[in-house]
Design a protein around this motif. Structure first.
Motif, PDB file in Angstrom:
ATOM      1  N   ASN A 145       0.830  -1.213   0.000  1.00 50.21           N
ATOM      2  CA  ASN A 145       0.000   0.000   0.000  1.00 50.21           C
ATOM      3  C   ASN A 145       0.861   1.259   0.000  1.00 50.21           C
ATOM      4  N   ARG A 146       1.970   1.222   0.744  1.00 47.90           N
ATOM      5  CA  ARG A 146       2.857   2.385   0.763  1.00 47.90           C
ATOM      6  C   ARG A 146       3.476   2.632  -0.617  1.00 47.90           C
ATOM      7  N   ALA A 147       3.866   1.548  -1.284  1.00 50.79           N
ATOM      8  CA  ALA A 147       4.440   1.691  -2.625  1.00 50.79           C
ATOM      9  C   ALA A 147       3.405   2.250  -3.596  1.00 50.79           C
ATOM     10  N   LEU A 148       2.164   1.791  -3.468  1.00 54.74           N
ATOM     11  CA  LEU A 148       1.096   2.277  -4.333  1.00 54.74           C
ATOM     12  C   LEU A 148       0.811   3.750  -4.071  1.00 54.74           C
ATOM     13  N   ASP A 149       0.822   4.151  -2.796  1.00 55.46           N
ATOM     14  CA  ASP A 149       0.622   5.560  -2.457  1.00 55.46           C
ATOM     15  C   ASP A 149       1.723   6.430  -3.059  1.00 55.46           C
ATOM     16  N   ALA A 150       2.968   5.927  -2.986  1.00 54.60           N
ATOM     17  CA  ALA A 150       4.093   6.691  -3.536  1.00 54.60           C
ATOM     18  C   ALA A 150       3.950   6.855  -5.051  1.00 54.60           C
TER      19      ALA A 150
END
Length: 314
Positions: A145-150
């Motif tokens: 999820n963090r990678a997708l947000d970035a």
């Protein structure tokens, strides 16, 4: 448009009046074990709201239980996916604002006043962004999820939070502009957030703490999530800002082409002007990728061109 974070002042027992009507949309599939409890908790916070349960052709008694609990039930004759159920609910909703939440009990209704309060303050969409202490999230899912947000932040050039959160409120007339972009499966939260930001709408965030699933069994699998994550990335790149990905790739290929030529000129075949096949292939490939990205960028821009009537009203 810079998204803003709305301070959370969750009021589980508060009943507020809003200057708009609200429809709560709950997509459900085989959730008979807990759907009544979710409806009751939502009704306690929003006694006057329309509660719609979209039963995506469940194999259990989800529709009957939801109807008995007082919800308006819409049933799909075949299983079409979570996103398709959400789109059905949005199209059939009567409220001016739609509030989306899951049927598995992971989304606490006590945050509803904060989400709707953000809409009342002028936001077009307010997302319940899960905090780090949310229960039940695996390390793989959290980092994914963090990678997708970035990636999402890079594509729309503004900060985004918790792109995969399905807990959100939005103005119905706004989301209807982009409803055809929403997929029938699981990436509708990502698509809806980025679509509104790309079109210049106002998106706010409320920090929420997710809960563990109440009964039943989650259908989330590691391999399936990994494949889904890759497909979501490809989709959002193609939909929202293709050139911001294709252009760096094209430049990298140009650099590699130059490096290949320099190695040939100074090392493998000193001082002889010879362009190796690798350099030619990389150079031509970079031009093709850049032109493809430029064309995709123009198509993406047309998707988010707002109607003249809306622009004039603002």
């Amino acid at each position: 448009m810079q998204p803003m974070q709305i301070s959370s002042q969750a009021m589980p027992e508060a009943v507020r009046d809003y200057p708009f009507t609200v429809s709560v949309i709950i997509p459900a599939y085989n959730e008979a074990h807990g759907i009544a409890g979710v409806i009751e908790r939502v009704r306690a916070v929003l006694p006057a709201a329309e509660i719609i349960v979209v039963d995506d052709c469940s194999r259990d008694e989800t529709a009957a239980v939801a109807q008995a609990a007082g919800a308006r039930v819409i049933r799909h004759p075949v299983n079409r996916g979570n996103g398709a159920a959400v789109k059905t609910g949005i199209r059939r909703a009567r409220g001016e604002v739609v509030l989306l939440m899951d049927a598995d009990g992971q989304m606490d209704p006590r945050y509803i006043p904060d989400l709707l309060g953000g809409i009342a303050d002028g936001y077009d969409m307010v997302v319940g962004a899960r905090t780090r202490d949310t229960q039940g999230d695996s390390v793989f899912r959290r980092w994914g999820n963090r990678a997708l947000d970035a990636l999402g932040s890079y594509l729309v050039e503004t900060e985004v939070r918790d792109l995969t959160s399905g807990y959100r409120a939005m103005r119905r007339d706004v989301i209807m502009e982009f409803i055809n972009l929403l997929p029938n499966r699981y990436s509708y939260p990502t698509t809806s957030t980025l679509a509104l930001l790309k079109a210049g709408y106002h998106v706010g965030y409320v920090p929420v703490m997710g809960q563990r699933r109440q009964g039943g069994q989650s259908g989330q699998k590691l391999l399936r999530n990994g494949i889904r994550f890759g497909l979501i990335i490809l989709r959002i790149v193609s939909l929202f800002a293709p050139l911001r990905v294709y252009f760096p790739v094209a430049i990298s290929m140009q650099v590699l082409a130059l490096l290949s030529f320099l190695i040939s000129f100074f090392i493998t075949d000193p001082l002889r002007f010879h362009i190796p096949n690798s350099a030619v292939g990389l150079f031509v490939g970079s031009i093709i990728i850049f032109m493809f990205g430029l064309n995709a960028e123009q198509v993406a821009a047309l998707r988010f061109q707002r109607p003249p009537r809306i622009a004039e009203e603002e």
